[in-house]
Scaffold this motif. Structure first.
Motif, PDB file in Angstrom:
ATOM      1  N   UNK B  45      15.854  55.372  83.743  1.00 35.01           N
ATOM      2  CA  UNK B  45      16.181  56.567  84.529  1.00 35.01           C
ATOM      3  C   UNK B  45      17.440  56.366  85.361  1.00 35.01           C
ATOM      4  N   UNK B  46      17.621  55.132  85.812  1.00 33.08           N
ATOM      5  CA  UNK B  46      18.751  54.809  86.671  1.00 33.08           C
ATOM      6  C   UNK B  46      19.291  53.432  86.293  1.00 33.08           C
ATOM      7  N   UNK B  47      20.584  53.210  86.559  1.00 33.76           N
ATOM      8  CA  UNK B  47      21.182  51.918  86.232  1.00 33.76           C
ATOM      9  C   UNK B  47      21.824  51.304  87.470  1.00 33.76           C
ATOM     10  N   UNK B  48      21.711  49.973  87.547  1.00 33.03           N
ATOM     11  CA  UNK B  48      22.378  49.241  88.623  1.00 33.03           C
ATOM     12  C   UNK B  48      23.181  48.108  88.001  1.00 33.03           C
ATOM     13  N   UNK B  49      24.459  48.037  88.390  1.00 33.99           N
ATOM     14  CA  UNK B  49      25.346  46.976  87.906  1.00 33.99           C
ATOM     15  C   UNK B  49      25.632  46.032  89.073  1.00 33.99           C
ATOM     16  N   UNK B  50      25.049  44.820  89.074  1.00 31.96           N
ATOM     17  CA  UNK B  50      25.321  43.874  90.161  1.00 31.96           C
ATOM     18  C   UNK B  50      26.660  43.187  89.893  1.00 31.96           C
ATOM     19  N   UNK B  51      26.998  42.188  90.682  1.00 31.74           N
ATOM     20  CA  UNK B  51      28.224  41.445  90.408  1.00 31.74           C
ATOM     21  C   UNK B  51      28.707  40.672  91.609  1.00 31.74           C
ATOM     22  N   UNK B  52      28.986  39.392  91.391  1.00 31.10           N
ATOM     23  CA  UNK B  52      29.677  38.568  92.379  1.00 31.10           C
ATOM     24  C   UNK B  52      30.675  37.709  91.620  1.00 31.10           C
ATOM     25  N   UNK B  53      31.635  37.132  92.327  1.00 30.75           N
ATOM     26  CA  UNK B  53      32.620  36.291  91.666  1.00 30.75           C
ATOM     27  C   UNK B  53      33.888  37.068  91.391  1.00 30.75           C
ATOM     28  N   UNK B  54      34.568  36.704  90.317  1.00 31.32           N
ATOM     29  CA  UNK B  54      35.870  37.302  90.034  1.00 31.32           C
ATOM     30  C   UNK B  54      35.746  38.489  89.077  1.00 31.32           C
ATOM     31  N   UNK B  55      36.620  39.488  89.284  1.00 30.22           N
ATOM     32  CA  UNK B  55      36.642  40.697  88.456  1.00 30.22           C
ATOM     33  C   UNK B  55      36.760  40.345  86.974  1.00 30.22           C
ATOM     34  N   UNK B  56      37.737  39.478  86.655  1.00 35.48           N
ATOM     35  CA  UNK B  56      38.008  39.173  85.247  1.00 35.48           C
ATOM     36  C   UNK B  56      36.804  38.535  84.564  1.00 35.48           C
ATOM     37  N   UNK B  57      36.148  37.573  85.257  1.00 37.61           N
ATOM     38  CA  UNK B  57      35.030  36.901  84.604  1.00 37.61           C
ATOM     39  C   UNK B  57      33.820  37.829  84.502  1.00 37.61           C
ATOM     40  N   UNK B  58      33.636  38.706  85.509  1.00 36.25           N
ATOM     41  CA  UNK B  58      32.529  39.666  85.421  1.00 36.25           C
ATOM     42  C   UNK B  58      32.772  40.649  84.269  1.00 36.25           C
ATOM     43  N   UNK B  59      34.024  41.136  84.147  1.00 39.39           N
ATOM     44  CA  UNK B  59      34.344  42.067  83.062  1.00 39.39           C
ATOM     45  C   UNK B  59      34.132  41.389  81.711  1.00 39.39           C
ATOM     46  N   UNK B  60      34.522  40.114  81.626  1.00 37.83           N
ATOM     47  CA  UNK B  60      34.358  39.375  80.364  1.00 37.83           C
ATOM     48  C   UNK B  60      32.874  39.205  80.049  1.00 37.83           C
ATOM     49  N   UNK B  61      32.080  38.914  81.091  1.00 39.78           N
ATOM     50  CA  UNK B  61      30.639  38.748  80.904  1.00 39.78           C
ATOM     51  C   UNK B  61      30.000  40.034  80.397  1.00 39.78           C
ATOM     52  N   UNK B  62      30.434  41.138  80.977  1.00 42.95           N
ATOM     53  CA  UNK B  62      29.894  42.442  80.587  1.00 42.95           C
ATOM     54  C   UNK B  62      30.236  42.744  79.129  1.00 42.95           C
ATOM     55  N   UNK B  63      31.486  42.452  78.764  1.00 45.38           N
ATOM     56  CA  UNK B  63      31.948  42.779  77.400  1.00 45.38           C
ATOM     57  C   UNK B  63      31.420  41.819  76.352  1.00 45.38           C
ATOM     58  N   UNK B  64      30.894  40.668  76.831  1.00 48.39           N
ATOM     59  CA  UNK B  64      30.313  39.716  75.879  1.00 48.39           C
ATOM     60  C   UNK B  64      28.937  40.188  75.419  1.00 48.39           C
ATOM     61  N   UNK B  65      28.372  41.182  76.137  1.00 52.61           N
ATOM     62  CA  UNK B  65      27.066  41.723  75.738  1.00 52.61           C
ATOM     63  C   UNK B  65      27.303  42.934  74.837  1.00 52.61           C
ATOM     64  N   UNK B  66      26.879  42.794  73.588  1.00 51.97           N
ATOM     65  CA  UNK B  66      27.144  43.844  72.593  1.00 51.97           C
ATOM     66  C   UNK B  66      26.626  45.210  73.005  1.00 51.97           C
ATOM     67  N   UNK B  67      27.516  46.170  73.017  1.00 53.98           N
ATOM     68  CA  UNK B  67      27.099  47.554  73.205  1.00 53.98           C
ATOM     69  C   UNK B  67      26.814  47.971  74.633  1.00 53.98           C
ATOM     70  N   UNK B  68      26.910  47.045  75.590  1.00 57.40           N
ATOM     71  CA  UNK B  68      26.557  47.376  76.978  1.00 57.40           C
ATOM     72  C   UNK B  68      27.561  48.351  77.585  1.00 57.40           C
ATOM     73  N   UNK B  69      28.872  48.069  77.359  1.00 57.98           N
ATOM     74  CA  UNK B  69      29.890  48.933  77.944  1.00 57.98           C
ATOM     75  C   UNK B  69      29.758  50.365  77.396  1.00 57.98           C
ATOM     76  N   UNK B  70      29.548  50.478  76.089  1.00 59.41           N
ATOM     77  CA  UNK B  70      29.379  51.799  75.481  1.00 59.41           C
ATOM     78  C   UNK B  70      28.144  52.494  76.042  1.00 59.41           C
TER      79      UNK B  70
END
Lengths: 255, 207
Positions: B45-70
């Motif tokens: 019903x709802x989504x929460x995106x946590x995150x600590x550390x550096x922008x680049x590594x968090x973005x890379x982590x997110x994109x390493x998960x298939x289909x999550x960004x889409x």
């Protein structure tokens, strides 16, 4: 509209129980860490610090379990230190529920552990804990093993290196003052806060409320850590914050 | 049974965010799922995106998960689900981040994440600081202190998206919002009663 000076009660934890060492030798039992942390958070502590002094690394499970139970109870940041040797240890504690991890002896042995921790979890999660003793006028040396083992390393120089290596904060303990309640080593504090641009937590020596203010106004600390003055009910968190506020220090008002 | 999905992409504050949401749940039938499975994201019903550390590594982590960004884009743009980003999770809402390198963000709120201009104050900006609302928003509690830990800030192109600010060297967004998306630069899961209200309001928010 300003960043508040943090007041951090510190719980020395051994085998899942709170103790406070006077000069790290004479230990006294002061209760359950989870209950104590929750009580401090409710009383307005800005952060809680656990220093694990359990001798054996094999008993790590007890600490992780204590951290998890504390994180469930206390809705404020939790810093955990003691026996952290690697980026894996950092990640395990974060996973258990800690927010920041203090690295002490391992960083002195090899400062690259700070970089590895920062790479794995971000600089904001990595605190470099420095235990320093005054060895000559204006000179402080790092000691490890509860203050028993000299390292020959200059504490102020090492603080600079810790910042360069990726630590997001410094927890600075005066081993001369720890447990003796005569006030923080303000000279040491000033030397380190002048040397780095990351926040510095003052530790070791708080015995009166005036000491807390002095660490900030004279020592330049961003946060003050104290143990026994709170554990034995000498002062409450609110009394401490009110006293700091009267001295013109911005604090988070929770009353 | 309402389900909030906490997006699991290796962020360091995942566990404390989970505990915060569980404590903030308005009723016992709420369920907090921790997942990086696009199907689970789309079913929540709802989504929460946590995150600590550096922008680049968090973005890379997110994109390493298939289909999550889409799945995030579909959940926000097509399903109009309430979406909360916390700390770097909030920063990832931007078009781009400049930490270490230029990294593309999710582009959900127009802007750039750049270094905080602390004007000589110590960095990171770490500790409790005032959150001041700029406009009314159902998720924002009455102004109080919240816990911040960051060195970068979200410079919004659309001033209207800035719903609360904080001061440290400069005035920067403490919270941003647009349509069904909201982000907090501070850590609500660590911000005592204020943070708990913020999370509870998010869970009850009907944008």
């Amino acid at each position: 509209m300003t960043l508040k000076t943090r007041l951090i009660p510190c719980l020395d934890v051994k085998d899942g129980r709170v103790v406070k060492g006077v000069n790290f030798v004479d230990l006294r039992d002061a209760g359950d860490p989870v209950e104590a942390a929750a009580a401090y958070a409710a009383a307005g502590a800005d952060e809680i610090c656990f220093l694990d002094i359990t001798a054996s690394h094999e008993d790590r499970g007890t600490l992780l379990e204590t951290v998890t139970r504390t994180a469930m109870e206390a809705l404020c940041p939790l810093t955990v230190g003691g026996g952290v040797r690697s980026a894996d240890d950092v990640l395990a504690l974060l996973k258990a529920g800690a927010d920041k991890i203090a690295i002490n002896s391992a960083a002195v042995r090899d400062p690259s552990v700070l970089t590895e921790g920062a790479m794995a979890a971000g600089s904001q999660a990595v605190v470099c804990a420095i235990d320093a003793k005054n060895v000559a006028p204006g000179k402080w040396e790092i000691f490890t093993h509860g203050g028993r083992k000299p390292t020959g390393i200059d504490a102020v120089e090492f603080a600079r290196e810790a910042e360069r290596r990726g630590a997001g904060e410094i927890l600075l303990t005066s081993m001369d003052r720890d447990g003796v309640k005569t006030g923080y080593d303000l000279e040491l504090l000033r030397a380190v806060t002048d040397a780095v641009n990351i926040p510095v937590i003052a530790s070791g020596g708080a015995g009166e409320l005036q000491h807390l203010s002095d660490a900030v106004t004279e020592g330049g600390a961003s946060a003050v850590l104290a143990a026994s003055i709170f554990h034995f009910g000498t002062y409450t968190i609110e009394e401490a914050k009110r006293a700091m506020q009267e001295d013109g220090i911005p604090v988070r008002v929770t009353w | 049974m309402p389900v909030v999905c906490l997006i699991d992409y290796g962020a360091g504050n995942l566990h404390s965010a989970k505990r915060g949401l569980e404590r903030a749940a308005p009723s016992p039938d709420w369920r907090v799922e921790v997942s990086a499975d696009p199907e689970t994201l789309l079913a929540a019903d709802r989504l929460v995106l946590p995150g600590v550390g550096a922008f680049a590594s968090c973005a890379a982590g997110l994109r390493a998960r298939d289909g999550v960004e889409q799945a995030i884009h579909e959940a926000v743009s097509k399903q109009a689900k309430p979406f909360l980003g916390i700390c770097v999770g909030m920063q990832l809402l931007a078009d781009r981040g400049l930490e270490h390198q230029i990294t593309e963000g999710l582009g959900l709120i127009a802007g750039t994440v750049r270094a905080l201009d602390a004007k000589g104050l110590r960095v990171p900006h770490m500790g409790w600081n005032d959150v001041r609302a700029r406009k009314e928003h159902p998720v924002l509690p009455a102004d109080s202190d919240a816990y911040f830990v960051h060195s970068y800030v979200f410079e919004c192109e659309d001033e209207d998206a800035v719903i609360a600010t904080c001061d440290y060297g400069e005035t920067f967004p403490a919270a941003v919002a647009k349509d069904t998306v909201i982000g907090a630069q501070f850590h609500p899961e660590k911000s005592g009663a204020y943070g708990l209200s913020f999370l509870k309001n998010f869970l009850e928010w009907r944008p």
